[in-house]
Scaffold this active site. Structure first.
Site, PDB file in Angstrom:
ATOM      1  CD  GLU A 184      53.986  65.982  21.842  1.00  0.00           C
ATOM      2  OE1 GLU A 184      54.791  65.515  22.511  1.00  0.00           O
ATOM      3  OE2 GLU A 184      53.925  66.093  20.552  1.00  0.00           O
ATOM      4  CG  ASP A 230      54.772  58.505  26.603  1.00  0.00           C
ATOM      5  OD1 ASP A 230      53.792  59.191  26.922  1.00  0.00           O
ATOM      6  OD2 ASP A 230      55.138  58.514  25.087  1.00  0.00           O
ATOM      7  CG  ASP A 259      57.219  55.051  24.123  1.00  0.00           C
ATOM      8  OD1 ASP A 259      56.787  55.663  25.014  1.00  0.00           O
ATOM      9  OD2 ASP A 259      57.362  55.215  23.159  1.00  0.00           O
TER      10      ASP A 259
HETATM   11  N1  UDP Z   1      49.773  53.398  25.548  1.00  0.00           N
HETATM   12  C1  UDP Z   1      49.518  52.381  25.992  1.00  0.00           C
HETATM   13  N2  UDP Z   1      49.223  51.224  25.169  1.00  0.00           N
HETATM   14  C2  UDP Z   1      48.757  51.399  23.864  1.00  0.00           C
HETATM   15  C3  UDP Z   1      48.858  52.707  23.454  1.00  0.00           C
HETATM   16  C4  UDP Z   1      49.503  53.872  23.981  1.00  0.00           C
HETATM   17  O1  UDP Z   1      49.840  52.069  27.224  1.00  0.00           O
HETATM   18  O2  UDP Z   1      48.298  50.530  23.186  1.00  0.00           O
HETATM   19  C5  UDP Z   1      50.347  54.457  26.421  1.00  0.00           C
HETATM   20  C6  UDP Z   1      51.554  54.354  26.837  1.00  0.00           C
HETATM   21  O3  UDP Z   1      51.757  54.697  28.235  1.00  0.00           O
HETATM   22  C7  UDP Z   1      52.393  55.075  25.517  1.00  0.00           C
HETATM   23  C8  UDP Z   1      51.424  56.426  25.720  1.00  0.00           C
HETATM   24  O4  UDP Z   1      50.099  55.913  25.792  1.00  0.00           O
HETATM   25  O5  UDP Z   1      53.769  55.641  25.916  1.00  0.00           O
HETATM   26  C9  UDP Z   1      51.808  57.362  24.348  1.00  0.00           C
HETATM   27  O6  UDP Z   1      51.605  56.353  23.237  1.00  0.00           O
HETATM   28  P1  UDP Z   1      53.216  56.250  22.360  1.00  0.00           P
HETATM   29  O7  UDP Z   1      54.309  56.111  23.320  1.00  0.00           O
HETATM   30  O8  UDP Z   1      52.903  54.924  21.473  1.00  0.00           O
HETATM   31  O9  UDP Z   1      53.152  57.493  21.589  1.00  0.00           O
HETATM   32  P2  UDP Z   1      54.548  58.166  20.974  1.00  0.00           P
HETATM   33  O10 UDP Z   1      55.405  58.627  21.991  1.00  0.00           O
HETATM   34  O11 UDP Z   1      55.269  57.049  20.160  1.00  0.00           O
HETATM   35  O12 UDP Z   1      53.930  59.261  20.213  1.00  0.00           O
HETATM   36 MN    MN Z   2      56.067  57.374  23.831  1.00  0.00          MN
END
Ligand code: UDP
Ligand code: MN
Length: 297
Positions: free
Chosen positions: A247, A155, A157
Site C-alpha cells: 500500500e 484483497d 477479505d
Molecule cells: N493474503 C493471502 N494470504 C495470507 C496473507 C495475505 O492470500 O496469508 C492476501 C489476501 O489477498 C489479503 C491480502 O494479501 O487480502 C492482504 O492481506 P490482508 O488482507 O491480511 O491485509 P489487511 O487488509 O488486513 O491490511
Molecule cells: Mn485486507
C-alpha cells in the site's frame, strides 16, 4: 479488435438533462485538480456508461489472492461478486492460490469464468501481500493482456454489498481509503523514512489510497505493479520495508503517476451499521477477521 472501424453511436435514451448550474453532489469533491473523476453515488448515470462499455464488448478481470488460510474468503467474495460486480459484462475471476483444492464450487452466470492460478506462497504475510504486485505484473504480460481489457485487483477479505460496475473503469484508478478520506496530509500513514523508496514528504500527497482495490487497463496495471515491485525490491536490498507494505508503494506511485479516476470510499468501506449521509452505498466492504488466527497459517 477493430474498434476504430465500428459505429460507436449510442441508441436513443431518455434521461434527466445534466444541469450546469446544479451539480449532483455538493458535499464531496467530484473531480481531482488534474481533472480525474472521483466516483461517488449520484455522480454518474450507469445506463449511459453500460451502453458505452457494452458497445466496446469490454472484458474485465478481477484478480484476488487466496494464499494459505485466505481461501476461506473466496466463497463470500465470489458469490457476492456474481450479484454485484460488473453484472451483464464479461468477467474473468483470476484467483491466485497455493491451495487450488480448497476453491469453492460456485455457479457463475453466462459470460463469466473462474480461472485458478497456482502460485507459490511466502512465509511472512507481509511478503504474501507485497508479492502480489510481482505476480499481477507477470501474469499481465503473459496472459491477462490476451484475455481482458481491464483489471480490478482486490484483497481477499472483502465482499460486495452493492453494485460495482463499469463506472470504476479507467486507464488507472485508485480508491480512497475508508479511514483517511477526510484526513490531512500529515495524518496520511505514508512512509516517512527517507531511506525507503516509498517515502512521501509530509507536505505532499493528494489522497491516501487503499491497497485493497485498484486497477486500470492491463497496460496501466502492468506499469503500476512493475513500479511497486521494483521499489519493494530496492527497499529489500537496503533492509527496509515500507510501513504499510504494498500500500505504501502504491501511494508513492499515485503521487507521481496520477490516477485517471479515483473511487470514493464507497468502494472500500466497512459494514458499519446504518447508512451515512456521505457514504450512501456500501458497495465493497471489508470482512473483519482475526489477523493472528489467519495470517501466516
Ligand atoms: N493474503 C493471502 N494470504 C495470507 C496473507 C495475505 O492470500 O496469508 C492476501 C489476501 O489477498 C489479503 C491480502 O494479501 O487480502 C492482504 O492481506 P490482508 O488482507 O491480511 O491485509 P489487511 O487488509 O488486513 O491490511
Ligand atoms: Mn485486507
Amino acid at each position: 479488435r477493430m474498434e476504430l472501424l465500428e459505429d460507436v453511436s449510442l441508441k436513443r435514451m431518455l434521461y434527466e438533462k445534466p444541469d450546469t448550474l446544479k451539480p449532483p453532489r455538493t458535499d464531496v469533491l467530484l473531480v481531482t485538480p488534474w481533472l480525474a473523476p472521483i466516483v461517488w453515488d449520484g455522480s454518474f448515470n450507469i445506463d449511459i456508461l453500460n451502453a458505452q462499455f457494452h458497445q466496446r464488448h469490454v472484458r474485465i478481470g478481477l484478480t484476488v489472492f487466496a494464499i494459505k488460510k485466505y481461501t476461506v474468503f473466496m466463497k463470500p467474495l465470489l458469490e457476492t461478486a456474481e450479484k454485484f460486480f460488473m453484472v451483464g459484462h464479461k468477467v474473468n475471476y483470476y484467483v491466485f492460490t497455493d491451495r487450488a483444492k480448497e476453491m469453492p464450487n460456485i455457479t457463475l452466470a453466462d459470460g463469466r469464468q473462474l480461472e485458478v492460478l497456482e502460485v507459490p506462497s511466502y512465509k511472512r504475510w507481509q511478503d504474501v501481500s507485497m508479492r502480489r504486485m510481482e505476480m499481477i505484473r507477470d501474469h499481465s504480460r503473459k496472459r491477462f493482456i490476451n484475455e481482458v481489457d481491464y483489471l480490478v485487483c482486490v484483497d481477499a477479505d472483502m465482499k460486495f454489498m452493492d453494485e460495482v460496475g463499469v463506472e470504476i473503469l479507467s486507464d488507472v484508478f485508485g480508491t480512497l481509503h475508508r479511514a483517511f478520506w477526510g484526513a490531512s496530509r500529515t495524518q496520511f500513514p505514508n512512509e516517512r523514512r527517507k531511506a525507503s523508496a516509498a517515502y512521501i514528504p509530509p507536505d505532499e500527497g493528494d489522497f491516501y489510497y487503499s491497497g485493497s482495490i485498484f486497477g486500470g487497463t492491463v497496460e496501466g496495471v502492468h506499469k503500476l505493479t512493475n513500479f511497486c515491485h521494483h521499489e519493494m525490491l530496492t527497499d529489500k536490498e537496503n533492509n527496509i520495508e515500507a510501513i504499510w507494505h504494498d500500500e505504501s508503494y502504491l501511494n508513492k506511485y499515485f503521487l507521481y503517476h496520477k490516477p485517471t479516476k479515483v473511487l470514493s470510499a464507497e468502494y472500500h468501506w466497512e459494514n458499519y451499521p446504518g447508512v451515512g449521509t456521505i457514504i450512501k452505498k456500501k458497495r465493497f466492504v471489508l470482512i473483519r477477521k482475526n489477523d493472528t488466527a489467519i495470517r501466516n497459517k
